[in-house]
Scaffold this active site. Structure first.
Site: not given
Length: 776
Positions: A149, A222, A555
């Site tokens: 990520d 994220h 996600s």
């Protein structure tokens, strides 16, 4: 059955042309290519593979080119999950290299995109009855999840390692340092942190360290959010600006995290992703969580599929997000059968808000706004909409940068249609133009699905139907007014779960016999840890900083599955990745908390397996599934042998030159892969009236048990199962059965149903799909 029919070929060509984002970012005329090599073909004079690879690059080098040293040409070498290198080459050099002995394939760099609490309780992981099953065990600490990520924010309380045992001696990973990230930022929770940027820099130029960290530290947020969702330690009092207050924890709170930073401001590049997969497998991860995708390509041209095949061979479970391309059909990414492909659903928590019009009519919506500007509940504000009609959005209705005139907006609530630009950015445009509030209206694409956002001004998101009524009112009333009210957090929402409208859908047109997505997990309005360097809206103009944020996307659903897979792995360390996937799929449920079939937020109609896969994950049942459908690497390879791949294309999937097609799938039919979902694909030839598919189940429940079968009825076919009873006498015993489909009426659309094996203690369910291809 092995060949592609004309309809599939047509759709596949459309998919490849529309969805595959092959990056040709240039530095001069050089581009990055991933080169797959046959390790066994290295001639004896060479002492190592790097030496051999360098000579190969040198042999095809354009003699007129003097701009780079050879050492700069090779960005990475891959040697664990698969064999090869990433190198900078001209198109002509790449073509010459592909003809060289020992070179299996040369694939251009691909750009991937990120697929952007209460969920543990919603999944049953905090209920009292779960304590016996999920009681803390020392084996939890032995499971390591690799998260590919944007990096990790190590100071987050979610990565507190208090009470954790020493890092297992089998762990071979490292804690790489760089700006903002030191050795002590790793601990017993964050056991590894690595960074991969050579492919990114080769394509875009050097990373601007003023804008982002050239280290494992996560500026974007994220990666921190997904890592905390997988394995975050419990944090009491977690919330986003007062919303979703409670204890935040990951799915596997005692598992460990290894962060592999592969994503940057300009995207995630395949050469970096592949190096991270290769390194993660070498480091010793047990689970890989990959919340990104890059369109769909054939198996032999999909570098992530090739790398994860190697990870699967090494016993690593791989979970990937399905993508956020819904509700359009055929919008999936990451469709390889050895990958667990995860769609997104809602949970039973919401963040309600209301819109009250001057007519006194009230509409329900959602919002996460909390700021200095507060609209009075007792006051009505002028309401404006700049679209041409209420039914179809146009450029004037999207509230794009520079599109709003302050004279027409100041002091008013502005209606903005969803689409084109990020939702929170529309609010920023309204605020800069002097607007006091925003109503964000869904279009037909989003239907009635409501996604809450941390807006910069009072704003409420509403569904398409409500949006049309509100827009009609604003366009037809000369003195249209409205007020907005944000109501906080509500739980116990019904119905839930619901399939998220944005969640990418099947069918899987690479292989219609393999159902995708595999299953659903929570992916809407998920609270988890956040970067200390990024605002909750992710807008640069937003100066707010938070420890937790609420995000939506596949996600978010992917790490839920990764974390539950880590829990299953801690209880069953001998299980293969396929067995773990089977446990998740066959115990998934297909009814919501109102005991009705799962619905689709895009249309409020019942969803199908092309939307929800096998169903919604049920962790408590997945730990003890009773039976599993196991698949070994050779069986997956034999599946590839049915996919019209040439010998050289097949070779990219094995590090061993002696692997060959053993034709273990009966009739060379990909539908006979021992998948937990059963898909019968009738060919264009209408004379084919019957088809038999075979499955084998392994007993992982009580030593002595008896299972009886039942199958849902179908309009177009009769379905018979032989035998109708499976009697097990030992643990790990394998028994096989066959499912015969006989056509009664060729249906124009696929039919969906289920096959259930039931014992005194267990239910093992497989989705069943019957498809009749149109006659030629």
């Amino acid at each position: 059955m092995a060949g592609k029919n004309p309809l599939q070929k047509c759709f596949l060509s459309i998919i490849l042309s529309l969805n595959l984002m092959v990056l040709h970012a240039e530095t001069g005329q050089k581009k990055t290519y991933v080169v797959h090599m046959d390790k066994s073909a290295m001639p004896s004079p060479y002492t190592n593979h790097l030496q051999w690879y360098t000579s190969k690059i040198d042999s095809v080098r354009d003699p007129k080119s003097h701009e780079e040293e050879e050492g700069d040409r090779i960005l990475y070498t891959y040697q664990t999950a698969f064999q090869g290198l990433a190198a900078r080459l001209s198109k002509e050099e790449a073509e010459r290299l592909e003809e060289e002995p020992g070179v299996i394939a040369v694939i251009p760099e691909t750009r991937y995109e990120l697929h952007t609490t209460r969920s543990p309780r919603f999944l049953g992981l905090e209920r009292q009855e779960s304590e016996r099953v999920w009681a803390e065990r020392v084996t939890d600490h032995d499971v390591i999840v690799g998260v590919l990520d944007t990096g990790i924010w190590p100071e987050s309380e979610s990565f507190n390692d208090t009470g954790m045992s020493p890092v297992p001696s089998t762990w071979r990973g490292a804690c790489e340092t760089g700006r903002g990230f030191l050795k002590h930022n790793c601990n017993r929770k964050i056991v590894g942190a690595r960074v991969f940027y050579r492919g990114y820099e080769a394509a875009t130029g050097k990373i601007d360290q003023e804008l982002e960290y050239r280290s494992p530290r996560d500026k974007d947020g994220h990666g921190t959010h997904t890592a905390a969702t997988v394995a975050g330690s419990p944090v009491r009092g977690a919330n986003l600006l007062g919303f979703a207050y409670g204890t935040a924890r990951g799915m596997a709170p005692k598992a460990r995290v290894a962060a592999y930073k592969v994503c940057w401001v300009g995207g995630c590049f395949s050469s970096d992703i592949l190096s991270a997969v290769d390194q993660a497998v070498a480091d010793g991860v047990h689970v890989l969580s990959i919340s990104l995708g890059g369109g769909i390509s054939t198996y032999s041209r999909d570098s992530l599929a090739i790398a994860t095949f190697g990870a699967m061979e090494m016993g690593v479970f791989v979970s990937c997000s399905a993508g956020n391309g819904g509700p359009d059909p055929i919008s999936l990414t990451n469709v390889s059968p050895w990958i667990t492909t995860v769609g997104a659903s809602t949970i039973d928590r919401d963040f309600p808000a209301t819109v009250k019009l001057g007519t006194r009519r009230v509409f329900k919506g959602v919002s996460l706004y909390k700021g200095r500007t507060v609209l009075s509940r007792s006051k009505q504000y002028p309401l404006v909409y700049f679209g041409r009609n209420a039914s179809s959005p146009d450029p004037t209705s999207f509230c794009l940068d520079g599109a709003l005139d302050g004279h027409n907006v100041a002091g008013k609530i502005v209606i903005c249609d969803r689409g084109v630009t990020p939702r929170v950015q529309k609010g920023q445009v309204v605020k800069r133009a002097g607007g006091v509030g925003m109503i964000l209206t869904n279009t037909a694409t989003n239907g009635e699905e409501l996604v809450a956002d941390c807006h910069l001004l009072p704003a409420v998101a509403v569904g398409e139907k409500e949006g049309k009524v509100i827009k009609e009112y604003a366009m037809t009333s000369k003195r249209a007014t409205a007020s907005l009210e944000i109501l906080g957090t509500r739980v116990g929402i019904k119905p839930s779960p619901v399939v998220a409208a944005f969640s990418s859908r099947g069918p899987n047109f690479l292989s219609l016999e393999i159902l995708k997505p595999d299953l659903l997990a929570p992916g809407v309005n998920i609270l988890a840890a956040w970067s200390g360097d990024m605002a909750p809206s992710s807008l640069s103009s937003d100066k707010r900083r938070v420890k937790f944020n609420i995000l939506s996307g596949t996600s978010m659903s992917c790490p839920h599955v990764s974390g539950v897979a880590a829990l299953i792995r801690s209880r069953h360390p001998d299980w293969s990745p396929a067995a773990v996937k089977s446990a998740l799929m066959t115990t998934a449920y297909v009814h919501d908390n109102m005991l009705k079939p799962l619905t689709d937020a895009a249309g409020e109609e019942p969803s199908s397996p092309y939307d929800h896969g096998a169903g919604h994950i049920d962790p408590l049942k997945a730990i003890d599934p009773g039976l599993v459908y196991d698949i070994g690497p050779q069986e997956y390879f034999d599946f590839l042998c049915t996919q019209e791949l040439s010998p050289s294309q097949l070779k990219v999937f094995t590090k061993h030159s002696n692997r060959s097609c053993k034709h273990s799938l009966a009739g060379n039919n990909p539908g006979n892969l021992n998948y937990p979902a059963i898909s019968a694909l009738f060919p264009e030839n209408t004379r084919v009236k019957a088809m038999t598919l075979r499955r084998t189940v392994t007993n992982v429940g009580p030593h002595v048990s008896s299972y009886k079968v039942s199958v849902s009825p179908f309009k177009g076919a009769t379905v018979t199962v032989q035998p109708k009873t499976l009697n097990f006498t030992t643990k790990h015993q394998k028994l096989s059965y066959s499912v015969t489909f006989r056509t009664k009426l060729r249906m124009k659309r696929p039919e969906f149903g289920g096959l259930l094996w039931k014992s005194a203690t267990h239910k093992v369910r497989s989705p069943v799909i019957i498809t009749w291809l149109p006659p030629l």
